[in-house]
Motif scaffolding. Structure first.
Motif, PDB file in Angstrom:
ATOM      1  N   THR A 113       0.836  -1.215   0.000  1.00  0.00           N
ATOM      2  CA  THR A 113       0.000   0.000   0.000  1.00  0.00           C
ATOM      3  C   THR A 113       0.869   1.261   0.000  1.00  0.00           C
ATOM      4  O   THR A 113       2.046   1.217   0.366  1.00  0.00           O
ATOM      5  N   ALA A 114       0.248   2.376  -0.364  1.00  0.00           N
ATOM      6  CA  ALA A 114       0.955   3.667  -0.403  1.00  0.00           C
ATOM      7  C   ALA A 114       1.369   4.096   1.001  1.00  0.00           C
ATOM      8  O   ALA A 114       2.440   4.677   1.199  1.00  0.00           O
ATOM      9  N   THR A 115       0.530   3.794   1.995  1.00  0.00           N
ATOM     10  CA  THR A 115       0.846   4.179   3.391  1.00  0.00           C
ATOM     11  C   THR A 115       2.125   3.491   3.840  1.00  0.00           C
ATOM     12  O   THR A 115       3.025   4.127   4.418  1.00  0.00           O
ATOM     13  N   GLU A 116       2.226   2.174   3.564  1.00  0.00           N
ATOM     14  CA  GLU A 116       3.433   1.419   3.944  1.00  0.00           C
ATOM     15  C   GLU A 116       4.656   1.978   3.203  1.00  0.00           C
ATOM     16  O   GLU A 116       5.738   2.097   3.774  1.00  0.00           O
ATOM     17  N   LYS A 117       4.445   2.328   1.931  1.00  0.00           N
ATOM     18  CA  LYS A 117       5.558   2.858   1.133  1.00  0.00           C
ATOM     19  C   LYS A 117       6.092   4.155   1.757  1.00  0.00           C
ATOM     20  O   LYS A 117       7.313   4.309   1.931  1.00  0.00           O
ATOM     21  N   PHE A 118       5.194   5.089   2.078  1.00  0.00           N
ATOM     22  CA  PHE A 118       5.641   6.373   2.626  1.00  0.00           C
ATOM     23  C   PHE A 118       6.280   6.206   4.009  1.00  0.00           C
ATOM     24  O   PHE A 118       7.197   6.946   4.355  1.00  0.00           O
ATOM     25  N   ASP A 119       5.811   5.221   4.771  1.00  0.00           N
ATOM     26  CA  ASP A 119       6.467   4.926   6.054  1.00  0.00           C
ATOM     27  C   ASP A 119       7.909   4.488   5.803  1.00  0.00           C
ATOM     28  O   ASP A 119       8.844   4.907   6.501  1.00  0.00           O
ATOM     29  N   GLY A 120       8.082   3.634   4.754  1.00  0.00           N
ATOM     30  CA  GLY A 120       9.420   3.160   4.391  1.00  0.00           C
ATOM     31  C   GLY A 120      10.310   4.305   3.904  1.00  0.00           C
ATOM     32  O   GLY A 120      11.505   4.363   4.221  1.00  0.00           O
ATOM     33  N   LEU A 157       4.325  14.385   1.692  1.00  0.00           N
ATOM     34  CA  LEU A 157       5.581  13.888   2.246  1.00  0.00           C
ATOM     35  C   LEU A 157       6.229  14.944   3.144  1.00  0.00           C
ATOM     36  O   LEU A 157       6.807  14.621   4.188  1.00  0.00           O
ATOM     37  N   SER A 158       6.100  16.192   2.745  1.00  0.00           N
ATOM     38  CA  SER A 158       6.644  17.300   3.542  1.00  0.00           C
ATOM     39  C   SER A 158       6.007  17.320   4.942  1.00  0.00           C
ATOM     40  O   SER A 158       6.687  17.532   5.949  1.00  0.00           O
ATOM     41  N   GLN A 159       4.673  17.080   4.996  1.00  0.00           N
ATOM     42  CA  GLN A 159       3.981  17.039   6.292  1.00  0.00           C
ATOM     43  C   GLN A 159       4.499  15.892   7.159  1.00  0.00           C
ATOM     44  O   GLN A 159       4.703  16.046   8.372  1.00  0.00           O
ATOM     45  N   LEU A 160       4.731  14.715   6.528  1.00  0.00           N
ATOM     46  CA  LEU A 160       5.256  13.555   7.267  1.00  0.00           C
ATOM     47  C   LEU A 160       6.628  13.871   7.868  1.00  0.00           C
ATOM     48  O   LEU A 160       6.907  13.539   9.030  1.00  0.00           O
ATOM     49  N   LEU A 161       7.492  14.537   7.064  1.00  0.00           N
ATOM     50  CA  LEU A 161       8.843  14.864   7.543  1.00  0.00           C
ATOM     51  C   LEU A 161       8.785  15.930   8.648  1.00  0.00           C
ATOM     52  O   LEU A 161       9.562  15.885   9.601  1.00  0.00           O
ATOM     53  N   THR A 162       7.867  16.877   8.511  1.00  0.00           N
ATOM     54  CA  THR A 162       7.702  17.918   9.543  1.00  0.00           C
ATOM     55  C   THR A 162       7.279  17.273  10.862  1.00  0.00           C
ATOM     56  O   THR A 162       7.786  17.623  11.933  1.00  0.00           O
ATOM     57  N   THR A 163       6.355  16.297  10.771  1.00  0.00           N
ATOM     58  CA  THR A 163       5.894  15.562  11.972  1.00  0.00           C
ATOM     59  C   THR A 163       7.063  14.852  12.645  1.00  0.00           C
ATOM     60  O   THR A 163       7.144  14.791  13.879  1.00  0.00           O
ATOM     61  N   GLU A 164       7.975  14.315  11.805  1.00  0.00           N
ATOM     62  CA  GLU A 164       9.145  13.592  12.337  1.00  0.00           C
ATOM     63  C   GLU A 164      10.266  14.549  12.765  1.00  0.00           C
ATOM     64  O   GLU A 164      11.305  14.107  13.253  1.00  0.00           O
ATOM     65  N   GLY A 165      10.060  15.843  12.520  1.00  0.00           N
ATOM     66  CA  GLY A 165      11.068  16.839  12.928  1.00  0.00           C
ATOM     67  C   GLY A 165      12.303  16.860  12.051  1.00  0.00           C
ATOM     68  O   GLY A 165      13.399  17.213  12.504  1.00  0.00           O
ATOM     69  N   VAL A 170      10.054   7.565   4.741  1.00  0.00           N
ATOM     70  CA  VAL A 170      10.432   8.417   5.887  1.00  0.00           C
ATOM     71  C   VAL A 170      11.527   7.735   6.704  1.00  0.00           C
ATOM     72  O   VAL A 170      12.497   8.381   7.137  1.00  0.00           O
ATOM     73  N   LYS A 171      11.414   6.412   6.880  1.00  0.00           N
ATOM     74  CA  LYS A 171      12.432   5.663   7.644  1.00  0.00           C
ATOM     75  C   LYS A 171      13.802   5.757   6.953  1.00  0.00           C
ATOM     76  O   LYS A 171      14.827   6.006   7.595  1.00  0.00           O
ATOM     77  N   ALA A 172      13.812   5.601   5.596  1.00  0.00           N
ATOM     78  CA  ALA A 172      15.071   5.670   4.830  1.00  0.00           C
ATOM     79  C   ALA A 172      15.675   7.075   4.902  1.00  0.00           C
ATOM     80  O   ALA A 172      16.899   7.230   5.028  1.00  0.00           O
ATOM     81  N   ILE A 173      14.824   8.104   4.857  1.00  0.00           N
ATOM     82  CA  ILE A 173      15.318   9.493   4.938  1.00  0.00           C
ATOM     83  C   ILE A 173      15.939   9.743   6.312  1.00  0.00           C
ATOM     84  O   ILE A 173      17.017  10.361   6.422  1.00  0.00           O
ATOM     85  N   LYS A 174      15.287   9.245   7.347  1.00  0.00           N
ATOM     86  CA  LYS A 174      15.806   9.442   8.727  1.00  0.00           C
ATOM     87  C   LYS A 174      17.182   8.800   8.877  1.00  0.00           C
ATOM     88  O   LYS A 174      18.098   9.383   9.460  1.00  0.00           O
TER      89      LYS A 174
END
Length: 795
Positions: A317-324, A352-360, A326-330
């Motif tokens: 799914t797209a949700t799992e992909k974006f989680d992956g 994606l920008s919102q996800l990264l902002t949430t992760e700081g 964000v994890k790779a970017i971190k």
């Protein structure tokens, strides 16, 4: 040549060599920023070699544009060159034309310009009648349409109504008062309504906000699907743009009619010599050879490529992909590795920008909304720990240097401290930059992380090519999901079954060369389909292109000619021949002649009242005698007219009437060809080749255009006459009266003159004699109006 190998610099060699002929060289880039930047950089090289350099950009003053085209080397975008070619062929004087021929062109990002953008022709349009109310009414109906009312084909980007949908529409359109109750949706009279309804459905179901377009200042601005940039001033044709404006509640601009059009294929085939450069052309080598006759040569890299290209990671799914993602970017960010994240649309980049902002995680976003800061954002993308989210990185043209762009750093420092020693400052920044660059290399170089596969393998390769330049270390990987557009539309369902049978847990990805092969096959399918679309477009445009060349060369001949009287005389003779042939058929008897019709047409077409009927009744007169007499009478009429105007004025009138008539006829012809093109496909059902049908009918239509041209020019010239003295005086008086009225309107309404009923002692010039009337009292001037509407009104 791979990205970062110096294409911009290499282009100076062939550009210099071919510019020595003095016929001019055009260097074509994908956007205005790159055209200006490259012209600025390379003008130093050309200037040192004794050549001049110019640049073309939108809304450029005519004098400046003309001077730029006169330079030895001219930098411009493909759009500006194509539009200037069309504009030049709408001008009425040679001196107004900007382009001086098509000698040699070097096309940068040649695959993007000659392949990707070649599916859509360039069109110059003029406004048509306003039908905004129709769009708004139909837009209100679209949300009521159910899923079983239409079929959606995402592969061909088409929507069609089902039988249930047609019945529903017919009912709703009748109740809305758009369709007469006794008229079917299938009736020929309903063609326009059906067209509007289809475009409304396409606007709602196929075009998405922040992906295909954005709304800015109450205006729908298209986004280039290949470069992710805003295409200001570009509009979709056939009412589709208006349907999107109605959908978004923006002001609906008037529809347009085509004034001139050309495809990029046929524009660039005008050049005597053509060359191009890109980092990714091998996959399209067949198309370059077939359409343009160009071979593709791969130039080896200066240093071996050290970038590591990982296999694609596919999630369910797209949700799992974006989680992956964000994890790779971190992980990359934790060790300071700069990361460039590629997305395919604005809304995905912002999600994606919102996800990264949430992760700081601090980051920059580069898409159509931030295109003004593009160079700065790209220059910073290689800094230690930088994270950049970019929409469609194809053809960005700015180098991503590891450790950041040293030139940008120096410019910033000079701007901040203009009084400091520039040389010392440069040395300090360059020394500090070496340390930054080494730190980034130790962290693994630039990491390109793509969140989706593009329809074309070349676009993916361009994104990958941002990393690992000139032997630098780097890494690239693609994160995909089965919900991505490419996988969903073109990927096989077997992949989903395989992933299910493997019993994958949530959040797990499959990484296997077999998946890469499957994806490449899907992309190759899409590329093949797009090539077929372009080939088909070109086959149809080739038919029009032959006619376009004839019309444009005729216009040029007319503009170059000093005296057109011979051409006009030949046209008049042809018109007389046609009139006689129609009304006095060959080998017919005198009692079968339509002399009355010929007499009426002689007055209408040739502007002469001659005794045609009496001539025809004379003994021994045949069609050739009538022809000769008509020619003599017509020639005498035009000679008299030329003497009245004066030879020079008459030559100018002939030139302007010829050009205006050609342009008007060509516009009508383009519209007719558009309508023919939209219906000719149905001939296939009758086992007839639509292309051959189009060729035959467009040839017949072109013949009608030439006949109509002769007739119209002859008629207009026969009816013009010099103004009489009385008409000139009347015109001058009319102009003066209009000026007087305009001045009076600017000064405000005149005050009424005092009457006999005025208050005793009332003096218009002396306010003290007016007394002190109330606002609603009668005016002391005696006009009978209230004071507030007369001498007491506020001015």
């Amino acid at each position: 040549m791979k990205t970062g190998e110096g294409k911009t610099l290499v282009a100076t060699f062939p550009a210099y060599l071919n510019a020595l002929t003095g016929k001019g060289v055009h260097v074509v880039t994908v956007n205005d920023y790159l055209a200006k930047r490259d012209a600025e950089w390379m003008s130093q090289v050309f200037g040192a070699l004794g050549l001049t350099t110019g640049v073309i950009y939108p809304q450029q003053p005519e004098a400046e544009k003309n001077a730029a085209y006169r330079c030895d080397v001219t930098y411009a975008t493909n759009n500006e060159l194509g539009f200037d070619y069309l504009r030049d062929n709408m001008k009425s004087e040679l001196s107004q034309m900007n382009q001086r021929g098509h000698n040699y062109a070097i096309v940068d990002e040649v695959d993007s310009i000659l392949v990707d953008e070649a599916r859509t022709p360039l069109i110059i349009s003029g406004p048509a009648e306003d039908r905004s109310a129709m769009y708004m009414t139909i837009d209100k109906l679209i949300p009521e349409i159910q899923e079983d009312h239409f079929t959606l084909d995402e592969k061909t980007r088409n929507v069609n109504y089902t039988d249930e949908g047609n019945e529903f529409l017919e009912e709703r359109l009748v109740s809305a008062g758009i369709l007469p109750s006794d008229q079917s949706l299938y009736a020929p009279e309903s063609t326009s309504i059906v067209h509007h309804v289809n475009q409304g459905l396409r606007a709602h179901k196929l075009f998405s906000k922040d992906k295909d377009y954005i709304v800015r200042d109450d205006e729908v601005v298209l986004i280039d699907e290949f470069t992710g940039r805003m295409m200001t001033g570009r509009r979709l044709s056939e009412g589709l743009h208006q349907a999107i404006e109605a959908k978004e509640g923006c002001k609906i601009m008037p529809e347009n009619v085509t004034l001139a059009s050309v495809t990029f294929q046929n524009y660039f085939r005008l050049y005597d010599k053509l060359g191009g450069m890109t980092g990714t052309a091998l996959t399209e080598a067949d198309e370059f050879a077939e359409i343009y006759g160009l071979g593709v040569v791969e130039v080896p890299t200066n240093r071996p490529v050290a970038r590591v290209d990982e296999h694609d990671q596919v999630y369910r799914t797209a949700t799992e992909k974006f989680d992956g993602v964000v994890k790779a970017i971190k992980e990359a960010n934790a060790k300071g590795q700069p990361t460039l994240v590629g997305t395919t649309s604005i809304d995905k980049s912002e999600f994606l920008s919102q996800l990264l902002t949430t992760e700081g995680i601090p980051h920059n976003v580069l898409n159509a909304r931030q295109h003004e800061q593009e160079a700065q954002i790209v220059a910073d993308a290689g800094k230690l720990g930088a994270v950049t989210i970019a929409t469609n990185m194809a053809g960005r043209g700015t180098d991503i240097k590891l450790g950041g762009n040293v030139e940008f750093k120096i410019m910033e420092a000079i701007a901040a401290s203009p009084d400091d020693d520039t040389e010392v400052m440069r040395a300090q920044i360059e020394e500090a930059h070496k340390a930054d660059e080494q730190a980034v290399k130790d962290a693994g170089g630039l990491y390109v992380l793509a969140t989706e596969r593009h329809e074309s393998r070349r676009i993916d390769n361009q994104l990958r090519g941002r990393s690992g330049r000139q032997g630098d270390p780097g890494k690239s990987s693609f994160f995909l999901s089965l919900e991505d557009d490419l996988m969903r539309i073109f990927g096989s369902e077997r992949l989903d079954k395989v992933l299910s049978s493997l019993g994958m847990k949530e959040g797990e990805a499959i990484v296997h060369p077999w998946v890469n092969k499957s994806l490449e096959r899907a992309q190759a399918k899409v590329e093949g389909r797009n090539f077929d679309i372009r080939k088909q477009l070109l086959k149809f445009d080739d038919v029009m292109n032959d006619q376009r060349k004839v019309i444009f060369s005729q216009r040029r001949e007319i503009m170059e000619a000093e005296d057109l009287s011979e051409i006009v005389s030949d046209m008049r003779s042809q018109v007389i021949d046609d009139l006689v042939d129609v009304h006095i058929p060959a080998k017919s008897y005198a009692d079968q002649w339509d002399t009355e019709g010929l007499y009426a047409q002689t007055i209408a077409q040739l502007g002469i009242d001659v005794p045609v009927i009496e001539w025809a009744n004379e003994e021994g007169v045949d069609d050739s005698d009538l022809r000769e007499r008509l020619e003599d009478a017509s020639q005498a009429h035009m000679t008299e007219k030329a003497a009245a105007f004066g030879p020079e004025v008459m030559r100018n009138i002939e030139k302007q009437i010829l050009l205006q008539t050609i342009d008007a006829k060509w516009r009508e012809h383009l519209l007719t060809l558009e309508h023919l093109r939209s219906v000719v496909g149905f001939r296939g059902y009758a086992q007839r080749d639509p292309l051959n049908e189009y060729k035959t009918e467009s040839f017949q239509l072109f013949g009608s255009l030439l006949d109509g041209l002769r007739s119209d020019v002859t008629q207009k010239l026969s009816q013009i006459r010099p103004m009489s003295k009385e008409e000139q005086e009347s015109m001058v008086a009319q102009a003066m009266e209009q000026q007087r009225q305009a001045k009076a309107a600017a000064a405000g309404p005149a005050l009424p003159a005092p009457t006999a009923d005025a208050k005793p002692g009332f003096d218009e010039a002396d306010v003290a004699t007016w007394g002190n009337p109330g606002r609603n009292d009668s005016c002391p001037c005696g006009s009978g109006s209230k004071f507030k509407h007369c001498h007491g009104r506020l001015t």
